[in-house]
Each structure stands twice: as C-alpha cells, then as structure tokens.
Design a protein around this motif. Structure first.
Motif, PDB file in Angstrom:
ATOM      1  N   GLN B 174     101.477  19.964  11.418  1.00 52.48           N
ATOM      2  CA  GLN B 174     102.556  19.247  10.735  1.00 52.48           C
ATOM      3  C   GLN B 174     103.382  20.195   9.862  1.00 52.48           C
ATOM      4  O   GLN B 174     104.576  19.976   9.668  1.00 52.48           O
ATOM      5  CB  GLN B 174     102.012  18.060   9.934  1.00 52.48           C
ATOM      6  CG  GLN B 174     101.237  18.433   8.689  1.00 52.48           C
ATOM      7  CD  GLN B 174     100.873  17.187   7.880  1.00 52.48           C
ATOM      8  OE1 GLN B 174     100.353  16.205   8.407  1.00 52.48           O
ATOM      9  NE2 GLN B 174     101.143  17.222   6.582  1.00 52.48           N
ATOM     10  N   LYS B 177     105.931  21.902  12.001  1.00 47.73           N
ATOM     11  CA  LYS B 177     107.091  21.023  12.219  1.00 47.73           C
ATOM     12  C   LYS B 177     108.064  21.099  11.051  1.00 47.73           C
ATOM     13  O   LYS B 177     109.278  21.081  11.228  1.00 47.73           O
ATOM     14  CB  LYS B 177     106.621  19.573  12.403  1.00 47.73           C
ATOM     15  CG  LYS B 177     106.304  19.236  13.853  1.00 47.73           C
ATOM     16  CD  LYS B 177     105.914  17.768  14.006  1.00 47.73           C
ATOM     17  CE  LYS B 177     105.077  17.595  15.274  1.00 47.73           C
ATOM     18  NZ  LYS B 177     104.267  16.373  15.225  1.00 47.73           N
ATOM     19  N   GLU B 180     110.568  23.893  11.165  1.00 50.33           N
ATOM     20  CA  GLU B 180     111.622  23.884  12.208  1.00 50.33           C
ATOM     21  C   GLU B 180     113.013  23.666  11.614  1.00 50.33           C
ATOM     22  O   GLU B 180     113.179  22.907  10.681  1.00 50.33           O
ATOM     23  CB  GLU B 180     111.318  22.783  13.229  1.00 50.33           C
ATOM     24  CG  GLU B 180     110.354  23.256  14.311  1.00 50.33           C
ATOM     25  CD  GLU B 180     109.828  22.085  15.147  1.00 50.33           C
ATOM     26  OE1 GLU B 180     110.413  20.990  15.075  1.00 50.33           O
ATOM     27  OE2 GLU B 180     108.828  22.290  15.858  1.00 50.33           O
TER      28      GLU B 180
END
Lengths: 180, 180
Positions: B174, B177, B180
């Motif tokens: 997570q 992510k 990103e």
DNA sequence: GCCAACATGTAATGAGTTACATGATTAG
DNA sequence: CTAATCATGTAACTCATTACATGTTGGC
C-alpha cells in the motif's frame, strides 16, 4: 564514522530538515518519530561534537540577548552525502529481540491466568498507542509545515505503527482463544 | 542481578527446559526462537558465570571419555524464582528503534525509485521469513519432544512472526501505491 | 519565590558485539 | 588431511542509558 551507530544517522537525517540545536533534535525526535525511535541527550551531544570534527555537520554558536546560548548545527555537503549513502544501503538491523514473545515462549512457568494477564497488558498498551497515533496524524496533517513529500513519508511510517498495533491486538485475541 | 540485562532471563528461561551447556543454549536460541531473539557466546559464558555466583544456576563439569569437557548448567530454586518474577513483571522494552521507518521518514533525500527499492528489499526479506517459518512450524509439530503446553506457546510466538511478516508485506504494497 | 522549560555537557555504568585464542572430535 | 562442528573463554570495543552538574528565562 562508526558504522553501527544509528544515532548519528538519525541526527544527520533530522538536520536534513533544517539547522537545529541538540536540544531541538531531542524535541524533534520525541514529537514526530517518538513512536518508532528514541534518543537521549547523553548520546546526542557527544555525537554532534564528533560529527563536527568529521566535517559532517557545522556548528554556529548563537548567543541571543536574552536566553541561554545555543549551538545550532547544520548539515554540510559531506554530511548529506553520508546520510544519502546510509539511506541507500540495505544493512538489516542486527539485534532482533522481542521481550514479549520471550515471556510467552517461557509461559509454561506461569498459570493460564497469568499468561492471559501478560497478553491483556500488551493489548492495553497497543490500544493506548492507537489513540496516541490520532494525535500524531493531527500533527502531520495540520501543524507540520513541510512539503507534501515529507508529509507522505511521515504518514507512511505512521501507517506502519497503526497496522502493527492493530495486528498485535488481533494476535492477542486469537492467542487468548488458544489458551482456553 | 542487573535488571536491564535480558540475556540472563533468556538463559534462565532456556534452562527451564532442562540442564544445558552454554553451547547448547546458543544452539537452542538459534534453532527455536532465533526469529525473535539473538544471543552470542561472548555474552552467554560470562553471564552463566555470574548467575552461578549468584546461586541462580548450578554448574556440573562433565568430562566424557571422548570429546571436550562441558559445563552443564541447571536452574536452582532461586533461579526459577527469578525467572518467574521476571515473567510476571510487565516492564516494557525501553529502546524502540525501527531503522526501516527511519529511512522512510528521511526518504525525501532519495528518488521515488530508490524509495521503492528500499520498500521492495524489505518485502523480499519478509517473504523469505515467511518461508523460513514453515520450517520452524515443522520443528514444533514433528521434531520437538515437549509438552502440548510448550508447543502451544511456541506456536503462539510463531504466529506473531507470521502475522507481522504478512502485515509488513501489506504495508509495503500500500505504501508503494502511495508513491505512485 | 519556585517550578517548568530551555540549554549543554560529562562521568559512570551496563549491555551487547566482534575478534581472538585454544583445543578436541568427526565426517568426508 | 582438512573442514566442520563441538566447546569454552577473554579482551577490546561500541552503543546507549542514567545520573549528575550547571546555568538561564518565563510564567504563576
């Protein structure tokens, strides 16, 4: 530069946020990363001295008209290099020691009730931590003046703490069932 | 008895499983609780000596016809009392230090790619641990001759390790992510 | 006047790691 | 024969904690 000394990296990293005194560094640790890192004055001051001798930080003595004199340190280029070198390195922590698990492992010397108490004590501590994390999150989102990137990284470390506490609570609960 | 010394409690607890030499204690640690505890000879031998002087363990010198001489230690009544007193106590660990989180917190000095590498390196380590845990479980269930209670407590500590590794992998994913 | 917070530092101590030194036995 | 494992121990060192020492400033 002694490799194993972690305090020096913590100091370099914190000075990466801006010039600070030893006293400020301690405050910074306690208020931001205290839930996963600790430092004390008896270690900070001597290491700041050593880092200065090594040219990794620079000292500036500040004597205000009012208030005690302060030594304000800032990162040098060499200090930033040393910090980045450590950040990129992937040495793992040497000492793996979990005292709670050691107690559980030796739990055959305790009654079931006493073992349950040990687990419940841990559960309480983790719940208290979860409450404290709410305050840390508030600090990050509202009081901290840093960049989005800095906030994001801080929140990532906070999320680790939250997930670990929740996981530990789940583990306590399922372990208590195993003791029935 | 110096309170903060954890090695002494580990030694007392391990001798609770039966008389052993210093060498045996080290092997025991590595083979059973190595995933959450570490010890080394340079600490074990001097502390065994001190514990003997304090009457918490008893030394018996064994000189077999073949093979080197061994010092086999066993728990005394006082030693068992000291062990149980520590088991019941609920002092929490003093040093809270997570080097990985410190690196992430200072991550603004790294590129996103380098930060991802740091996280992915951790992910790999946790996956390797999860594989190693399978072997530990096999040890517990098939090779270890202890009581059901001892096995249950061991499995509880193992389960903590498994849950923590899985949680860390979830956290890495997570966090990636968020980068990103 | 006093306490809390600011501010820096040293000394003593303890915990733990690493390297070194020594020597026996066993398996390949 | 030689490497691995058994077996014990010491010495040097580093890291970190705790207690102590000293002095300032601001708020109640």
């Amino acid at each position: 530069m002694a490799k194993e000394n972690k305090t020096q990296y913590a100091i370099l990293g914190i000075l990466g946020f801006g010039p600070m005194s030893g006293y400020d560094i301690k405050k910074f640790v306690d208020m931001s990363i205290g839930f996963f890192w600790n430092e004390n004055f008896g270690h900070i001051y001597p290491i700041l001295n050593r880092l200065e001798k090594e040219g990794l930080v620079e000292k500036r003595e500040v004597t205000p008209r009012r208030g005690p004199r302060r030594n304000v340190y800032s990162l040098t280029a060499a200090g930033k290099d040393a910090l980045i070198a450590w950040l990129k390195s992937t040495e793992s922590e040497r000492a793996v020691r979990n005292e709670l698990l050691l107690r559980i492992f030796f739990g055959n010397h305790l009654s079931t009730g006493e073992l349950r108490e040990t687990l419940l004590h841990e559960r309480k501590q983790q719940e208290a931590r979860l409450e404290a994390f709410a305050e840390v999150r508030d600090n990050i989102e509202n009081k901290y003046p840093g960049s989005d990137e800095e906030k994001r990284n801080w929140l990532i470390t906070l999320e680790y703490g939250i997930m670990k506490s929740k996981m530990t609570i789940r583990w306590v609960d399922q372990s208590l069932k195993k003791l029935e």
